[in-house]
Design a protein around this motif. Sequence first.
Motif, mmCIF file in Angstrom:
data_model
loop_
_atom_site.group_PDB
_atom_site.id
_atom_site.type_symbol
_atom_site.label_atom_id
_atom_site.label_comp_id
_atom_site.label_asym_id
_atom_site.label_seq_id
_atom_site.Cartn_x
_atom_site.Cartn_y
_atom_site.Cartn_z
ATOM 1 N N ALA A 107 17.832 -80.634 25.568
ATOM 2 C CA ALA A 107 17.881 -82.082 25.744
ATOM 3 C C ALA A 107 16.498 -82.657 26.031
ATOM 4 O O ALA A 107 16.100 -83.693 25.478
ATOM 5 N N LEU A 108 15.739 -81.951 26.882
ATOM 6 C CA LEU A 108 14.398 -82.425 27.224
ATOM 7 C C LEU A 108 13.467 -82.329 26.025
ATOM 8 O O LEU A 108 12.651 -83.238 25.781
ATOM 9 N N LEU A 109 13.574 -81.258 25.245
ATOM 10 C CA LEU A 109 12.718 -81.095 24.075
ATOM 11 C C LEU A 109 13.002 -82.189 23.044
ATOM 12 O O LEU A 109 12.073 -82.758 22.447
ATOM 13 N N HIS A 118 11.510 -86.311 19.781
ATOM 14 C CA HIS A 118 12.286 -87.157 18.868
ATOM 15 C C HIS A 118 12.515 -86.453 17.533
ATOM 16 O O HIS A 118 12.530 -87.088 16.478
ATOM 17 N N ARG A 119 12.699 -85.147 17.602
ATOM 18 C CA ARG A 119 12.954 -84.345 16.409
ATOM 19 C C ARG A 119 14.137 -83.423 16.688
ATOM 20 O O ARG A 119 14.433 -83.109 17.852
ATOM 21 N N LYS A 176 16.553 -77.646 16.396
ATOM 22 C CA LYS A 176 16.583 -76.507 15.483
ATOM 23 C C LYS A 176 15.349 -76.484 14.591
ATOM 24 O O LYS A 176 14.793 -75.415 14.304
ATOM 25 N N GLU A 177 14.924 -77.627 14.160
ATOM 26 C CA GLU A 177 13.739 -77.709 13.301
ATOM 27 C C GLU A 177 12.491 -77.259 14.056
ATOM 28 O O GLU A 177 11.644 -76.536 13.512
ATOM 29 N N ILE A 178 12.384 -77.654 15.311
ATOM 30 C CA ILE A 178 11.210 -77.279 16.121
ATOM 31 C C ILE A 178 11.192 -75.776 16.371
ATOM 32 O O ILE A 178 10.162 -75.111 16.214
#
Length: 293
Positions: free
Chosen positions: A230-232, A237-238, A241-243
């Motif tokens: 949630a914090l990430l 704002h991405r 899973k992509e990160i």
Amino acid sequence: MRGFQPVVTTFLSVLLLAGCSTTPKAPKAADSTAQKVDADEQVLKQDPLERNYDPHVIMKRAESFFEKEDYAEAGVEYQHFLDLHKTHILAPYAQYRLGLSYFKQVTARDRDPEPVRKAMEGMEKLLKEYPGSSYEPDARTRIKECREHLASYELYVGRHYYREAAYLAAIHRFERVVRQYPESEAFSQAAYYLAVTYTDLGANDRAIESLTQLLTQYPKKDKATQDSRALLAKLTHRPVKEIVASAGPDGVKPSIPPALPQTHAPSPQIPAFLPSAEAGLPPMITCSLNVSC
């Protein structure tokens, strides 16, 4: 009357014999207890030279203290045994009992962890100096328990500093958990709180990096990882899973967290007063616990 006298004599004789046969005997249990007390006293009353150097006398004294749950004194005697008789056949046992004596002194996880550290050191020394002993399996279990205890203690102190807004002290405690105890149950919480502390300091880039590495390396799903996701997502704002997918292959395990800058100027997002992880704490940090910062 002459015929009555032998009868009286016989009756008195029977009473006398009955009285003798009913004489109470001393309980055997009391005798054995008294003998045991006498044996313990004899150990303490022996010649000082023999009492201080004889391995069997030292071991007997150590075991006596241990059985009485006087673990501090027992540890002193086991250490005394090892100082004098390191190669004795009972040396592995003495080393094991030394570590166990410290382990028995461990209390709550918010107390002084020194007995935990000494217990772990004692068990690790057993594995190193007396490999293959019959006490090795239990020693490994105790070491694991000690590491969990120390990780929980560091997390507890770090959260205390965080609540007191002593963010730099909190960072050092959380870093200690993620660096030294990555296998512990406290790891995910420490990594999450580390990222939160970076966020509160305005170091969002470091928070993002720490969260990404946590979610990449830590497979378990618990409240800390859910909060981390949630914090990430809030910071980037991405999609999370992509990160995580772009962070690198699963086999690559970068350190958590990156070292704080030491020889170069901090990035614009990091406050200029943020020191290196090895630097001393600033004067504003105070310790309300009986521990060193």
